[in-house]
Motif scaffolding. Structure first.
Motif, mmCIF file in Angstrom:
data_model
loop_
_atom_site.group_PDB
_atom_site.id
_atom_site.type_symbol
_atom_site.label_atom_id
_atom_site.label_comp_id
_atom_site.label_asym_id
_atom_site.label_seq_id
_atom_site.Cartn_x
_atom_site.Cartn_y
_atom_site.Cartn_z
ATOM 1 N N VAL A 191 0.822 -1.210 0.000
ATOM 2 C CA VAL A 191 0.000 0.000 0.000
ATOM 3 C C VAL A 191 0.860 1.266 0.000
ATOM 4 C CG1 VAL A 191 -1.789 1.268 1.258
ATOM 5 C CG2 VAL A 191 -1.901 -1.222 1.099
ATOM 6 N N LEU A 192 1.917 1.288 0.794
ATOM 7 C CA LEU A 192 2.771 2.475 0.846
ATOM 8 C C LEU A 192 3.414 2.785 -0.511
ATOM 9 C CD1 LEU A 192 3.821 4.673 2.754
ATOM 10 C CD2 LEU A 192 5.694 3.158 3.349
ATOM 11 N N PRO A 193 3.981 1.809 -1.230
ATOM 12 C CA PRO A 193 4.495 2.128 -2.577
ATOM 13 C C PRO A 193 3.401 2.578 -3.548
ATOM 14 C CG PRO A 193 5.504 0.118 -1.798
ATOM 15 C CD PRO A 193 4.433 0.473 -0.810
ATOM 16 N N LEU A 194 2.189 2.038 -3.404
ATOM 17 C CA LEU A 194 1.101 2.507 -4.262
ATOM 18 C C LEU A 194 0.774 3.970 -3.989
ATOM 19 C CD1 LEU A 194 -1.327 -0.556 -4.268
ATOM 20 C CD2 LEU A 194 0.113 0.256 -6.141
ATOM 21 N N CYS A 195 0.812 4.375 -2.734
ATOM 22 C CA CYS A 195 0.550 5.786 -2.403
ATOM 23 C C CYS A 195 1.668 6.688 -2.918
ATOM 24 C CB CYS A 195 0.376 5.945 -0.908
ATOM 25 S SG CYS A 195 -1.181 5.248 -0.345
ATOM 26 N N ILE A 196 2.885 6.212 -2.896
ATOM 27 C CA ILE A 196 3.983 6.994 -3.472
ATOM 28 C C ILE A 196 3.781 7.118 -4.974
ATOM 29 C CG2 ILE A 196 6.472 7.003 -3.895
ATOM 30 C CD1 ILE A 196 6.734 5.665 -1.103
ATOM 31 N N GLY A 197 3.314 6.050 -5.606
ATOM 32 C CA GLY A 197 2.994 6.118 -7.035
ATOM 33 C C GLY A 197 1.880 7.107 -7.316
ATOM 34 N N LEU A 198 0.901 7.184 -6.424
ATOM 35 C CA LEU A 198 -0.172 8.176 -6.580
ATOM 36 C C LEU A 198 0.372 9.599 -6.499
ATOM 37 C CD1 LEU A 198 -3.205 6.738 -4.583
ATOM 38 C CD2 LEU A 198 -3.049 7.160 -7.030
ATOM 39 N N GLN A 199 1.360 9.808 -5.676
ATOM 40 C CA GLN A 199 1.961 11.138 -5.586
ATOM 41 C C GLN A 199 2.661 11.521 -6.895
ATOM 42 O OE1 GLN A 199 4.537 11.232 -2.184
ATOM 43 N NE2 GLN A 199 2.834 11.393 -0.750
ATOM 44 N N VAL A 200 3.176 10.522 -7.585
ATOM 45 C CA VAL A 200 3.807 10.799 -8.880
ATOM 46 C C VAL A 200 2.742 11.114 -9.928
ATOM 47 C CG1 VAL A 200 5.171 9.766 -10.737
ATOM 48 C CG2 VAL A 200 5.841 9.425 -8.361
ATOM 49 N N LEU A 201 1.625 10.368 -9.889
ATOM 50 C CA LEU A 201 0.568 10.552 -10.893
ATOM 51 C C LEU A 201 -0.292 11.783 -10.637
ATOM 52 C CD1 LEU A 201 -0.605 6.858 -11.296
ATOM 53 C CD2 LEU A 201 0.851 8.182 -12.840
ATOM 54 N N ILE A 202 -0.510 12.124 -9.369
ATOM 55 C CA ILE A 202 -1.341 13.284 -9.019
ATOM 56 C C ILE A 202 -0.423 14.357 -8.433
ATOM 57 C CG2 ILE A 202 -3.293 14.099 -7.650
ATOM 58 C CD1 ILE A 202 -4.261 11.174 -7.583
ATOM 59 N N PRO A 203 -0.102 15.380 -9.208
ATOM 60 C CA PRO A 203 0.864 16.390 -8.743
ATOM 61 C C PRO A 203 0.428 17.138 -7.487
ATOM 62 C CG PRO A 203 0.489 16.589 -11.093
ATOM 63 C CD PRO A 203 -0.509 15.601 -10.580
ATOM 64 N N ALA A 204 -0.857 17.242 -7.211
ATOM 65 C CA ALA A 204 -1.312 17.956 -6.008
ATOM 66 C C ALA A 204 -0.902 17.223 -4.731
ATOM 67 C CB ALA A 204 -2.817 18.129 -6.059
ATOM 68 N N LEU A 205 -0.665 15.912 -4.804
ATOM 69 C CA LEU A 205 -0.257 15.133 -3.631
ATOM 70 C C LEU A 205 1.252 15.105 -3.446
ATOM 71 C CD1 LEU A 205 -2.611 12.037 -3.957
ATOM 72 C CD2 LEU A 205 -2.893 14.013 -2.469
ATOM 73 N N ALA A 206 2.004 15.462 -4.481
ATOM 74 C CA ALA A 206 3.462 15.357 -4.443
ATOM 75 C C ALA A 206 4.065 16.438 -3.534
ATOM 76 C CB ALA A 206 4.024 15.492 -5.848
ATOM 77 N N PRO A 207 5.121 16.068 -2.808
ATOM 78 C CA PRO A 207 5.804 17.076 -1.997
ATOM 79 C C PRO A 207 6.600 18.029 -2.896
ATOM 80 C CG PRO A 207 6.916 14.970 -1.810
ATOM 81 C CD PRO A 207 5.684 14.737 -2.615
ATOM 82 N N SER A 208 6.804 19.242 -2.420
ATOM 83 C CA SER A 208 7.594 20.208 -3.181
ATOM 84 C C SER A 208 8.643 20.832 -2.276
ATOM 85 C CB SER A 208 6.686 21.293 -3.762
ATOM 86 O OG SER A 208 6.136 22.060 -2.714
ATOM 87 N N CYS A 209 9.644 21.430 -2.894
ATOM 88 C CA CYS A 209 10.703 22.076 -2.106
ATOM 89 C C CYS A 209 10.177 23.294 -1.362
ATOM 90 C CB CYS A 209 11.854 22.489 -3.018
ATOM 91 S SG CYS A 209 12.723 21.079 -3.717
ATOM 92 N N GLY A 210 9.245 24.017 -1.961
ATOM 93 C CA GLY A 210 8.722 25.224 -1.341
ATOM 94 C C GLY A 210 7.735 24.958 -0.230
ATOM 95 N N ASN A 211 6.853 23.976 -0.421
ATOM 96 C CA ASN A 211 5.778 23.725 0.546
ATOM 97 C C ASN A 211 5.999 22.479 1.403
ATOM 98 O OD1 ASN A 211 4.401 25.952 -0.415
ATOM 99 N ND2 ASN A 211 3.330 24.740 -1.978
ATOM 100 N N GLY A 212 6.884 21.615 1.003
ATOM 101 C CA GLY A 212 7.109 20.366 1.746
ATOM 102 C C GLY A 212 6.019 19.346 1.431
ATOM 103 N N TYR A 213 5.740 18.498 2.387
ATOM 104 C CA TYR A 213 4.725 17.463 2.194
ATOM 105 C C TYR A 213 3.327 18.056 2.315
ATOM 106 C CZ TYR A 213 8.285 13.860 2.522
ATOM 107 O OH TYR A 213 9.363 13.082 2.284
ATOM 108 N N THR A 214 2.388 17.468 1.589
ATOM 109 C CA THR A 214 0.999 17.892 1.705
ATOM 110 C C THR A 214 0.393 17.262 2.961
ATOM 111 O OG1 THR A 214 0.173 16.018 0.433
ATOM 112 C CG2 THR A 214 0.770 18.012 -0.808
#
Length: 133
Positions: free
Chosen positions: A67-90
């Motif tokens: 499940v955890l790797p699937l959620c990481i894959g979702l972060q790659v597919l859905i940019p709103a879930l991905a962490p960023s350098c400016g905002n950090g983790y969602t």
């Protein structure tokens, strides 16, 4: 033969040590006709304790390794879930990690409970003296 005795009992106790009068609820003394020694303890419901240990670790393994790797894959597919350098983790990412950690604590507590049921009274006293219990 080691395998013959492994399935029947776990730990020997000394005659006259006073353990016979105060059995913990998960242990019972074996019948003398069943073994070559009368001083053997065995868990009353070992299969249930082992199943509890195995299922809690199995579900936690599925959560962490599938499940955890699937959620990481979702972060790659859905940019709103991905962490960023400016905002950090969602907040969604942090919420999911909180759920994973809570499940980890629950599974570990349940597995420890299953293992503790398999410990005989003499082993439990030694573990208490060593500070494990």
């Amino acid at each position: 033969n080691f395998s013959r005795y492994w399935g029947q009992a776990r730990v020997l106790r000394h005659v006259g040590s006073g353990m016979g009068a105060s059995l913990s609820p998960q242990y019972q003394a074996l019948q003398p006709g069943q073994l070559s020694s009368r001083n053997v303890w065995q868990p009353q419901d070992a299969p249930r304790s082992i199943e509890q240990l195995e299922t809690s670790m199995l579900w936690h393994g599925i959560l962490v390794w599938v499940v955890l790797p699937l959620c990481i894959g979702l972060q790659v597919l859905i940019p709103a879930l991905a962490p960023s350098c400016g905002n950090g983790y969602t907040y969604w990412s942090l919420l999911f990690m909180l759920v994973v950690e809570l499940h980890h604590l629950w599974a570990e507590r349940r597995a420890w409970s299953g293992l503790r049921d398999l410990i005989s009274p003499p082993e439990a006293s030694v573990l208490r003296q060593l500070g494990v219990l």
